[in-house]
Design a protein around this motif. Structure first.
Motif, PDB file in Angstrom:
ATOM      1  N   TRP A   1       0.840  -1.201   0.000  1.00  0.00           N
ATOM      2  CA  TRP A   1       0.000   0.000   0.000  1.00  0.00           C
ATOM      3  C   TRP A   1       0.877   1.254   0.000  1.00  0.00           C
ATOM      4  O   TRP A   1       0.628   2.198  -0.755  1.00  0.00           O
ATOM      5  CB  TRP A   1      -0.913   0.007   1.232  1.00  0.00           C
ATOM      6  CG  TRP A   1      -1.620   1.318   1.433  1.00  0.00           C
ATOM      7  CD1 TRP A   1      -2.788   1.724   0.851  1.00  0.00           C
ATOM      8  CD2 TRP A   1      -1.188   2.417   2.251  1.00  0.00           C
ATOM      9  NE1 TRP A   1      -3.109   3.002   1.254  1.00  0.00           N
ATOM     10  CE2 TRP A   1      -2.143   3.450   2.116  1.00  0.00           C
ATOM     11  CE3 TRP A   1      -0.093   2.624   3.087  1.00  0.00           C
ATOM     12  CZ2 TRP A   1      -2.027   4.672   2.795  1.00  0.00           C
ATOM     13  CZ3 TRP A   1       0.027   3.837   3.755  1.00  0.00           C
ATOM     14  CH2 TRP A   1      -0.934   4.841   3.606  1.00  0.00           C
ATOM     15  N   GLY A   2       1.909   1.242   0.843  1.00  0.00           N
ATOM     16  CA  GLY A   2       2.814   2.383   0.911  1.00  0.00           C
ATOM     17  C   GLY A   2       3.515   2.629  -0.408  1.00  0.00           C
ATOM     18  O   GLY A   2       3.639   3.772  -0.862  1.00  0.00           O
TER      19      GLY A   2
ATOM     20  N   TYR B   1      -0.361  -0.777  13.009  1.00  0.00           N
ATOM     21  CA  TYR B   1      -1.767  -1.183  13.007  1.00  0.00           C
ATOM     22  C   TYR B   1      -1.954  -2.625  12.521  1.00  0.00           C
ATOM     23  O   TYR B   1      -2.996  -2.973  11.960  1.00  0.00           O
ATOM     24  CB  TYR B   1      -2.607  -0.215  12.158  1.00  0.00           C
ATOM     25  CG  TYR B   1      -2.723   1.151  12.788  1.00  0.00           C
ATOM     26  CD1 TYR B   1      -3.773   1.450  13.650  1.00  0.00           C
ATOM     27  CD2 TYR B   1      -1.769   2.138  12.548  1.00  0.00           C
ATOM     28  CE1 TYR B   1      -3.874   2.705  14.249  1.00  0.00           C
ATOM     29  CE2 TYR B   1      -1.859   3.390  13.142  1.00  0.00           C
ATOM     30  CZ  TYR B   1      -2.911   3.663  13.991  1.00  0.00           C
ATOM     31  OH  TYR B   1      -3.007   4.896  14.589  1.00  0.00           O
ATOM     32  N   LEU B   2      -0.952  -3.455  12.768  1.00  0.00           N
ATOM     33  CA  LEU B   2      -1.057  -4.859  12.378  1.00  0.00           C
ATOM     34  C   LEU B   2      -1.965  -5.637  13.324  1.00  0.00           C
ATOM     35  O   LEU B   2      -2.296  -6.794  13.054  1.00  0.00           O
ATOM     36  CB  LEU B   2       0.335  -5.508  12.341  1.00  0.00           C
ATOM     37  CG  LEU B   2       1.391  -4.806  11.480  1.00  0.00           C
ATOM     38  CD1 LEU B   2       2.691  -5.602  11.483  1.00  0.00           C
ATOM     39  CD2 LEU B   2       0.896  -4.581  10.059  1.00  0.00           C
ATOM     40  N   ASP B   3      -2.362  -4.999  14.426  1.00  0.00           N
ATOM     41  CA  ASP B   3      -3.304  -5.623  15.356  1.00  0.00           C
ATOM     42  C   ASP B   3      -4.751  -5.384  14.936  1.00  0.00           C
ATOM     43  O   ASP B   3      -5.681  -5.886  15.578  1.00  0.00           O
ATOM     44  CB  ASP B   3      -3.081  -5.101  16.777  1.00  0.00           C
ATOM     45  CG  ASP B   3      -3.154  -3.580  16.873  1.00  0.00           C
ATOM     46  OD1 ASP B   3      -3.044  -2.907  15.827  1.00  0.00           O
ATOM     47  OD2 ASP B   3      -3.315  -3.064  17.991  1.00  0.00           O
TER      48      ASP B   3
ATOM     49  N   GLN C   1      -6.797  -0.210   5.714  1.00  0.00           N
ATOM     50  CA  GLN C   1      -7.912   0.722   5.916  1.00  0.00           C
ATOM     51  C   GLN C   1      -7.564   1.759   6.980  1.00  0.00           C
ATOM     52  O   GLN C   1      -7.918   2.940   6.858  1.00  0.00           O
ATOM     53  CB  GLN C   1      -9.163  -0.056   6.317  1.00  0.00           C
ATOM     54  CG  GLN C   1     -10.453   0.734   6.267  1.00  0.00           C
ATOM     55  CD  GLN C   1     -11.657  -0.151   6.533  1.00  0.00           C
ATOM     56  OE1 GLN C   1     -11.861  -0.658   7.641  1.00  0.00           O
ATOM     57  NE2 GLN C   1     -12.452  -0.375   5.502  1.00  0.00           N
ATOM     58  N   GLU C   2      -6.858   1.334   8.023  1.00  0.00           N
ATOM     59  CA  GLU C   2      -6.423   2.265   9.069  1.00  0.00           C
ATOM     60  C   GLU C   2      -5.480   3.320   8.492  1.00  0.00           C
ATOM     61  O   GLU C   2      -5.581   4.512   8.811  1.00  0.00           O
ATOM     62  CB  GLU C   2      -5.719   1.505  10.195  1.00  0.00           C
ATOM     63  CG  GLU C   2      -6.580   0.488  10.915  1.00  0.00           C
ATOM     64  CD  GLU C   2      -7.661   1.116  11.775  1.00  0.00           C
ATOM     65  OE1 GLU C   2      -7.495   2.285  12.191  1.00  0.00           O
ATOM     66  OE2 GLU C   2      -8.681   0.437  12.027  1.00  0.00           O
TER      67      GLU C   2
ATOM     68  N   ILE D   1      -5.715   7.486   8.271  1.00  0.00           N
ATOM     69  CA  ILE D   1      -4.672   8.421   8.708  1.00  0.00           C
ATOM     70  C   ILE D   1      -4.289   9.352   7.561  1.00  0.00           C
ATOM     71  O   ILE D   1      -4.125  10.565   7.746  1.00  0.00           O
ATOM     72  CB  ILE D   1      -3.441   7.649   9.219  1.00  0.00           C
ATOM     73  CG1 ILE D   1      -3.787   6.902  10.510  1.00  0.00           C
ATOM     74  CG2 ILE D   1      -2.259   8.592   9.457  1.00  0.00           C
ATOM     75  CD1 ILE D   1      -2.732   5.914  10.950  1.00  0.00           C
ATOM     76  N   LEU D   2      -4.160   8.785   6.374  1.00  0.00           N
ATOM     77  CA  LEU D   2      -3.825   9.574   5.184  1.00  0.00           C
ATOM     78  C   LEU D   2      -4.832  10.705   4.986  1.00  0.00           C
ATOM     79  O   LEU D   2      -4.458  11.859   4.736  1.00  0.00           O
ATOM     80  CB  LEU D   2      -3.802   8.657   3.958  1.00  0.00           C
ATOM     81  CG  LEU D   2      -3.436   9.283   2.611  1.00  0.00           C
ATOM     82  CD1 LEU D   2      -1.964   9.657   2.576  1.00  0.00           C
ATOM     83  CD2 LEU D   2      -3.754   8.318   1.472  1.00  0.00           C
ATOM     84  N   ASN D   3      -6.106  10.398   5.135  1.00  0.00           N
ATOM     85  CA  ASN D   3      -7.155  11.397   4.946  1.00  0.00           C
ATOM     86  C   ASN D   3      -7.130  12.459   6.048  1.00  0.00           C
ATOM     87  O   ASN D   3      -7.315  13.654   5.779  1.00  0.00           O
ATOM     88  CB  ASN D   3      -8.531  10.721   4.902  1.00  0.00           C
ATOM     89  CG  ASN D   3      -8.719   9.865   3.664  1.00  0.00           C
ATOM     90  OD1 ASN D   3      -8.130  10.143   2.622  1.00  0.00           O
ATOM     91  ND2 ASN D   3      -9.522   8.814   3.766  1.00  0.00           N
TER      92      ASN D   3
END
Length: 400
Positions: A17-18, A174-176, A182-183, A187-189
């Motif tokens: 994603w990154g 946020y791997l938990d 989606q998390e 954050i990006l938004n």
């Protein structure tokens, strides 16, 4: 294994994603993706390799030197060997479309007895390769991202256990969560709104004040704030590359720094007319002095960054710059980087950025890029072109 297979799968998905988010144009089948990794990160590299093949792209894998190899190289290499670039390296860099680097150091201080000038020589010799990648990124043909894989060395230097160290990585990335991608989109938004506000301000200078900091930074012409772009997993910082010529005052890094097999603690830099004129450190001072003498731009600022504690779940020292420069904790953090700048801070078309334009606008150029982190409580005041003053950051968060 310190990370479960499910966590590794999620980590790989976030990295991809990154990589996609960081690139200006879409990836396509047949693109070349370079996976660079250190030995302990092999399980993650294998998962990434398979996913990239499934996407119809060509993964090229390169395992980094072990710390024994790296130490042996610097101990034995003559002048020609220090600057040797293997055949095919330039060709690869001229054609690669994406790069993922998996950091997993098994030693952080193995080069402490090596002359820092030798380390600098190697970095300077490889700068032409970095320049190739920078230009490809500016043109939209390439992007990069990186992450950290937990190792016993990192945990030991951070004064914790490998299990707790891995848990901090899981939490920070946020791997938990069921759907970490989606998390990160969320954050990006959220960060987009802060960047939009910052970029609407006509800032002449920024004044950073903390217990051990009194620093003035000049953003310069044609600048914008960037951040959470897909580069670096995790990344919560909002940053820009200032006009190096307008830097005045004192900066102090209260977090230690591990760099090029060396340890530096309590570094204090004094700037006058844009350049560092005094370097002090509680430990590693001579290494720091030689690093900042690596080339002409090494003693100038290349980046200024702030992290909002509301986004970052990192709440402890990690002995790893990637995590430490994104520290949330009680007061967030700021960091500067001495050395190279980021042209993504340029408001114009990055593809039009030439060496002459960079010099004209005060974008610094160097083989060095060294992030130095301060987590003290601080206030950042913007002095606007209108003559007004506005506190933009206080108590670890932006005042939007």
């Amino acid at each position: 294994m310190v990370l479960t297979t499910a966590e590794l799968e999620k980590y790989a998905d976030v990295l991809l994603w990154g990589l996609k988010t960081a690139r200006k144009s879409k990836f396509k089948k047949g693109d070349i993706i370079l996976i660079q990794y250190e030995n302990p990160a092999l399980p993650l590299a294998e998962i990434l390799f398979k996913k990239i093949v499934a996407m119809g792209m060509h993964p090229v894998q390169r395992m980094g030197l072990t710390f024994g190899m790296e130490k042996g190289f610097f101990e034995e290499a003559d002048d020609k060997q220090l600057v040797f670039i293997p055949p095919g390296e330039k060709e690869l860099y001229e054609n690669v479309n994406g790069r993922i680097f998996l950091r997993a150091p098994e030693s952080l201080t193995h080069l402490k007895d090596i002359d820092p000038a030798r380390i600098g020589t190697v970095l300077v010799s490889r700068k032409p390769l970095k320049d190739i990648l920078d230009k490809r990124e500016e043109q939209g043909f390439y992007s990069w991202t990186l992450c950290t894989f937990p190792t016993h060395e990192l945990a030991w230097q951070a004064k914790t256990t490998i299990r707790h160290y891995a848990a901090q990585i899981i939490k920070a990335c946020y791997l938990d969560k069921e759907n970490p991608v989606q998390e990160w989109e969320s954050i990006l938004n959220n960060v987009h709104g802060i960047k939009k506000w910052l970029n609407s301000l006509k800032i002449k200078t920024l004044h950073i004040e903390a217990k051990n900091i009194d620093l003035t930074i000049t953003p310069g012409e044609k600048r914008k704030w960037s951040g959470v772009s897909g580069h670096n997993i995790p990344s919560f910082e909002i940053f820009f590359s200032p006009d190096w010529r307008g830097t005045e005052g004192t900066y102090y890094a209260n977090l230690p720094s591990f760099r090029s097999g060396n340890y530096v603690k309590g570094i204090r830099l004094t700037f006058q007319k844009g350049a560092v004129v005094k370097i002090e450190a509680d430990e590693g001072e001579q290494f720091a002095i030689k690093q900042l003498a690596m080339d002409k731009g090494a003693s100038r600022i290349g980046e200024f960054s702030l992290t909002d504690r509301r986004f970052s779940r990192i709440d402890r020292f990690m002995a790893d710059t990637l995590f430490d420069e994104n520290f949330g904790g009680r007061h967030g953090n700021s960091h500067i980087a001495v050395g190279s700048s980021y042209t993504e801070s340029y408001t114009g078309n990055q593809a039009d950025m030439t060496k002459q334009l960079k010099e004209k606008l005060g974008f610094n150029d160097s083989a060095l890029h060294w992030d130095l982190v301060n987590t003290e409580r601080k206030t950042v005041t913007a002095h606007l072109t209108s003559g007004k003053r506005l506190v933009i950051y206080e108590d670890g968060q932006f005042k939007v």
